[in-house]
Write an enzyme that holds these catalytic residues in place. Structure first.
Site, PDB file in Angstrom:
ATOM      1  N   ASP A 180     -95.897  10.470 -25.760  1.00 37.80           N
ATOM      2  CA  ASP A 180     -94.574  10.971 -25.371  1.00 37.80           C
ATOM      3  C   ASP A 180     -94.162  10.439 -24.012  1.00 37.80           C
ATOM      4  OD1 ASP A 180     -96.543  12.577 -24.179  1.00 37.80           O
ATOM      5  OD2 ASP A 180     -95.270  14.361 -24.165  1.00 37.80           O
ATOM      6  N   GLY A 232    -105.479  23.526 -25.368  1.00 40.48           N
ATOM      7  CA  GLY A 232    -104.708  22.374 -25.792  1.00 40.48           C
ATOM      8  C   GLY A 232    -103.545  22.715 -26.689  1.00 40.48           C
ATOM      9  N   SER A 283    -100.298  26.422 -23.673  1.00 36.96           N
ATOM     10  CA  SER A 283    -100.012  27.743 -23.118  1.00 36.96           C
ATOM     11  C   SER A 283     -99.079  27.630 -21.918  1.00 36.96           C
ATOM     12  CB  SER A 283    -101.316  28.443 -22.718  1.00 36.96           C
ATOM     13  OG  SER A 283    -102.056  27.658 -21.804  1.00 36.96           O
ATOM     14  N   SER A 284     -99.198  26.547 -21.130  1.00 36.09           N
ATOM     15  CA  SER A 284     -98.324  26.393 -19.967  1.00 36.09           C
ATOM     16  C   SER A 284     -96.878  26.165 -20.393  1.00 36.09           C
ATOM     17  CB  SER A 284     -98.804  25.243 -19.075  1.00 36.09           C
ATOM     18  OG  SER A 284     -98.821  24.020 -19.789  1.00 36.09           O
ATOM     19  N   ASP A 298     -94.392  18.901 -25.202  1.00 33.73           N
ATOM     20  CA  ASP A 298     -94.838  20.294 -25.252  1.00 33.73           C
ATOM     21  C   ASP A 298     -93.688  21.262 -25.030  1.00 33.73           C
ATOM     22  OD1 ASP A 298     -97.281  19.165 -25.599  1.00 33.73           O
ATOM     23  OD2 ASP A 298     -98.116  19.772 -23.662  1.00 33.73           O
TER      24      ASP A 298
END
Length: 369
Positions: free
Chosen positions: A36, A109, A112-113, A157
């Site tokens: 990405d 992985g 969560s952030s 993400d």
């Protein structure tokens, strides 16, 4: 979770008007890893597991963040989101108090952030009537992580957490941000996510190093080619120009980026055709590339994939996320899912010496609950 969060909120902040409660899921990337930030295509979906945020306005201008069972250091993420929003010109009329909880394994992985960032941004936008679109929330949260947390992540993400849709994965062109929601018509199949229980901290991993290696390869290619990103190339074009990259390691990184981008395009094509076996084979090829060319796997992830690959009913398996720990994702026959889960976790424990875990469930867009 909503009732628990409301009860704990009252204990911490006192009684009064009930807080608003919001949710944003984590993400699993089905294929398209570590590209990405090289202008590639990715294919993630949001998860049913994620972050819950309870928020209530304050009249005194004070901004308070609290959490239930979240690891130390989590506050930097909501503070980073707040800074990014204010830098973008979004103001807040008064203060607020926020309580955060989640059911996503930290360091697994599964982003969560990003889930936390998107949940915070969505809650603030809705509570203060800021009218920020989900796409802009994704971009603001990426900026928060890049500029204020110090992780040079790509957009995937945050985009997956902000732009998820029930029953779909997101086919995202990270260069243009063009995207398509592709139905996950799994019917007789199921997606399983296996947690190695080996946590990884992204800012302390080799993530930024890998990105720098890709940038080195790109700069070398740009000495003769008019390209803006590695993933603009085909494998034939990379092979013809590989002599321009004088560093063998950086050439391997470029080979992964270009080949992975082609795998994603093919994976979406075969999924639309209903060819799940072909999709599974591409997942396997992705893991081998991440293991050998990108070198972001580890013993635990490789062990999980090797256990899965040899079982009947497993169509494909690969590491997902930044690597060096975290999770593997598998496409399996639904009728064998329980058996596969039990056998995989048993053998993993026998080989590695500690427990793993399995979760499942595709989610959708952020929401107020």
């Amino acid at each position: 979770m909503k009732q628990r969060l409301e009860a704990e909120f009252s204990k911490i902040f006192g009684s009064g008007e009930l807080p608003r409660v919001y949710f944003a899921g984590g993400r699993v990337n089905l294929i398209g890893e570590h590209i990405d930030y090289s202008g590639g295509r990715v294919f993630p979906c949001a998860l049913a597991l994620g972050t819950y945020v309870a928020i209530r306005k304050r009249q005194d201008g004070e901004r308070i963040f609290r959490s239930l069972g979240v690891n130390d250091g989590w506050e930097k993420y909501p503070k980073a989101v707040l800074s990014a929003m204010e830098q973008a010109g979004y103001g807040f009329s008064g203060g607020f108090e926020i309580l955060v909880a989640g059911n996503l394994p930290l360091g697994s992985g599964l982003s969560s952030s990003a889930s936390l960032e998107v949940a915070i941004a969505y809650a603030l936008s809705d509570t203060f009537d800021l009218g920020i679109s989900n796409k802009e929330i994704a971009l603001l949260c990426q900026r928060a992580e890049n500029e204020f947390v110090g992780v040079n992540c790509g957009i995937m993400d945050q985009f997956a957490a902000a732009m998820g849709k029930e029953g779909c994965a997101i086919y995202l062109d990270t260069a243009s941000l063009d995207y398509e929601h592709v139905p996950l018509e799994l019917s007789e199949h199921e997606i399983l996510i296996f947690d190695t229980k080996k946590p990884r901290k992204l800012s302390e991993s080799k993530y930024n190093e890998r990105r720098s290696e890709c940038e080195y390869a790109l700069k070398a290619l740009q000495s003769q080619l008019d390209i803006g990103a590695l993933c603009e190339l085909t494998m034939d074009e990379l092979n013809k120009n590989s002599h321009l990259i004088d560093n063998a390691t950086c050439l391997k990184r470029a080979r992964h980026a270009v080949s992975e981008n082609q795998r994603v395009k093919k994976a979406v094509e075969v999924l639309k055709e209903g060819d799940m076996e072909a999709f599974g084979r591409l997942m396997n090829e992705s893991h081998v590339s991440l293991m050998e060319d990108y070198e972001v796997s580890c013993k635990e992830l490789d062990t999980l994939c090797e256990i899965l690959w040899k079982q009947d009913g497993v169509l494909g398996a690969r590491m997902t996320g930044a690597g060096f720990g975290g999770c593997a994702v598998a496409l399996v026959e639904r009728s064998r899912a329980e058996e596969i889960t039990a056998l995989t976790l048993k053998e993993y424990r026998s080989i590695i010496g500690h427990e793993g875990a399995c979760c499942r469930g595709v989610g959708g867009a952020p929401k107020r609950i």
